[in-house]
Scaffold this motif. Sequence first.
Motif, PDB file in Angstrom:
ATOM      1  N   ASN A  53       0.809  -1.229   0.000  1.00 54.84           N
ATOM      2  CA  ASN A  53       0.000   0.000   0.000  1.00 54.84           C
ATOM      3  C   ASN A  53       0.839   1.275   0.000  1.00 54.84           C
ATOM      4  O   ASN A  53       0.365   2.317   0.432  1.00 54.84           O
TER       5      ASN A  53
ATOM      6  N   SER B  37       2.862   2.139   2.020  1.00 50.78           N
ATOM      7  CA  SER B  37       2.845   2.736   3.349  1.00 50.78           C
ATOM      8  C   SER B  37       3.564   1.937   4.423  1.00 50.78           C
ATOM      9  O   SER B  37       4.252   2.522   5.249  1.00 50.78           O
ATOM     10  N   PHE B  38       3.454   0.611   4.447  1.00 56.36           N
ATOM     11  CA  PHE B  38       4.135  -0.109   5.512  1.00 56.36           C
ATOM     12  C   PHE B  38       4.972  -1.260   4.971  1.00 56.36           C
ATOM     13  O   PHE B  38       4.672  -1.836   3.935  1.00 56.36           O
ATOM     14  N   ALA B  39       6.040  -1.549   5.714  1.00 53.86           N
ATOM     15  CA  ALA B  39       6.928  -2.647   5.358  1.00 53.86           C
ATOM     16  C   ALA B  39       6.506  -3.867   6.165  1.00 53.86           C
ATOM     17  O   ALA B  39       6.610  -3.852   7.386  1.00 53.86           O
ATOM     18  N   PRO B  40       6.022  -4.918   5.514  1.00 55.48           N
ATOM     19  CA  PRO B  40       5.606  -6.108   6.274  1.00 55.48           C
ATOM     20  C   PRO B  40       6.814  -6.804   6.879  1.00 55.48           C
ATOM     21  O   PRO B  40       7.924  -6.676   6.388  1.00 55.48           O
ATOM     22  N   SER B  41       6.595  -7.515   7.975  1.00 58.81           N
ATOM     23  CA  SER B  41       7.643  -8.270   8.636  1.00 58.81           C
ATOM     24  C   SER B  41       8.221  -9.296   7.655  1.00 58.81           C
ATOM     25  O   SER B  41       7.479  -9.870   6.870  1.00 58.81           O
ATOM     26  N   PRO B  42       9.546  -9.518   7.676  1.00 58.94           N
ATOM     27  CA  PRO B  42      10.153 -10.458   6.714  1.00 58.94           C
ATOM     28  C   PRO B  42       9.556 -11.858   6.753  1.00 58.94           C
ATOM     29  O   PRO B  42       9.557 -12.553   5.736  1.00 58.94           O
ATOM     30  N   ASP B  43       9.024 -12.278   7.915  1.00 55.95           N
ATOM     31  CA  ASP B  43       8.465 -13.624   8.004  1.00 55.95           C
ATOM     32  C   ASP B  43       6.974 -13.654   7.688  1.00 55.95           C
ATOM     33  O   ASP B  43       6.326 -14.688   7.835  1.00 55.95           O
ATOM     34  N   GLN B  44       6.419 -12.556   7.241  1.00 56.20           N
ATOM     35  CA  GLN B  44       4.994 -12.502   6.881  1.00 56.20           C
ATOM     36  C   GLN B  44       4.745 -13.291   5.596  1.00 56.20           C
ATOM     37  O   GLN B  44       5.542 -13.240   4.659  1.00 56.20           O
ATOM     38  N   GLU B  45       3.638 -14.025   5.555  1.00 55.18           N
ATOM     39  CA  GLU B  45       3.310 -14.793   4.362  1.00 55.18           C
ATOM     40  C   GLU B  45       2.628 -13.911   3.325  1.00 55.18           C
ATOM     41  O   GLU B  45       1.741 -13.116   3.663  1.00 55.18           O
TER      42      GLU B  45
ATOM     43  N   VAL C 163      -1.259 -14.069   3.189  1.00 55.51           N
ATOM     44  CA  VAL C 163      -2.006 -13.257   4.164  1.00 55.51           C
ATOM     45  C   VAL C 163      -2.081 -11.811   3.681  1.00 55.51           C
ATOM     46  O   VAL C 163      -3.140 -11.172   3.756  1.00 55.51           O
ATOM     47  N   LEU C 164      -0.966 -11.293   3.151  1.00 58.99           N
ATOM     48  CA  LEU C 164      -0.961  -9.918   2.632  1.00 58.99           C
ATOM     49  C   LEU C 164      -1.954  -9.787   1.479  1.00 58.99           C
ATOM     50  O   LEU C 164      -2.665  -8.785   1.367  1.00 58.99           O
TER      51      LEU C 164
ATOM     52  N   GLU D 140      -4.695 -11.585   1.005  1.00 61.51           N
ATOM     53  CA  GLU D 140      -6.049 -11.634   1.562  1.00 61.51           C
ATOM     54  C   GLU D 140      -6.478 -10.278   2.081  1.00 61.51           C
ATOM     55  O   GLU D 140      -7.628  -9.866   1.926  1.00 61.51           O
ATOM     56  N   CYS D 141      -5.553  -9.604   2.771  1.00 64.13           N
ATOM     57  CA  CYS D 141      -5.923  -8.359   3.457  1.00 64.13           C
ATOM     58  C   CYS D 141      -5.721  -7.108   2.614  1.00 64.13           C
ATOM     59  O   CYS D 141      -6.415  -6.119   2.819  1.00 64.13           O
ATOM     60  N   PHE D 142      -4.759  -7.148   1.696  1.00 64.93           N
ATOM     61  CA  PHE D 142      -4.411  -5.922   0.979  1.00 64.93           C
ATOM     62  C   PHE D 142      -4.386  -6.081  -0.534  1.00 64.93           C
ATOM     63  O   PHE D 142      -3.960  -5.189  -1.253  1.00 64.93           O
TER      64      PHE D 142
END
Lengths: 120, 236
Positions: free
Chosen positions: A85, A87-95, A98-99, A101-103
């Motif tokens: 977006n 705007s934010f940097a997701p955590s390196p271990d984020q799948e 999931v991103l 699904e939400c964004f």
Amino acid sequence: MSDNAESPTETQKDDPSIQHAATEQTGASDEKKKIDVLLKAVGDAPIMKTKKWSVERGRTVQSLAQFISRFLKLEASEQLFIYVNQSFAPSPDQEVGVLFECFGSDGKLVLHYCKSQAWG
Amino acid sequence: MADDKDVLRDVWFGRIPACFTLSPEETTEREAEPYYLLLPRVSYLTLVTDKVKKHFLRVMKAEDVEEMWLEYEGTPLKWHYPIGVLFDLHASNTALPWNVTVHFKNFPEDDLLHCASNSVIEAHFMSCIKEADALKHKGQVINDMQKKDHKQLWMGLQNDKFDQFWAMNRKLMEYPTEEGGFRYIPFRIYQTMSDRPFIQKLFRPVSPEGHTLTLGDLLKELFPAAICAEGGWHQR
């Protein structure tokens, strides 16, 4: 993180979980094991010749960043920052699943990448 | 919600008594005493364990010391998860204090992120806040705040200052009354036994018919296994 010298074609063969995305998408997104990711360069980051990729849901942001770094033949010392977006940097271990699904929007997850902090 | 000051204070001031013991694998010049500390549930391990590090460094040679990392019963503790989540996930059914083992070598690269400085924690924390606001307000509230407001949010957490933190956080917890709630609820469901780190999906706080939804409604839709057929709660 291990960083070997590999040619771009080798990384594609080694990474069956990341493939060129098909242009047509059918079926419910929940059942698909892969999601579409659109990669956009920011600042002085090199532009990927292939921007649209099909990525397994369980793949992490860090492993995607490593893939992009190898594909762009970045130096081991060069960092890569990934943003959602703009705007934010997701955590390196984020799948990525999931991103998505939400964004995700219009059936894909848009990720911006750059060599320095853009929206830190 | 921002008016429920008592609940907010109870959540903020939640503490977990912990006992830190040096791993027997570490090389010491003399015996290391355990170190006791009350951990804030809402904070991060690397932000609150400087005293733990200093305590054990006193009995170790500099050449034997690399980045400190913590482990509970063989499981490396992810510093980027809030302390309360880590405790509830790994040790909530055991007697207090929470017995944590301290390591200074063999950093588990596959399990843990590195944490070189407090600015790494700050960046992670702010990203979480931004991600949550992207769900609550399409990011509009966090983006309209100034850089110094972001800094105040972080300093409030770092220095355990409830009023300083909530002066800014209350803006992130507001929504237009006509909406009835946030756009989506930022939530994560962690499970002890799971191949995925957590469940995170889009969930609107108001039904299409206009009814305010509860935590039970969220679980019924996204994690029905948490609720028994009899209407009770599963211990997870």
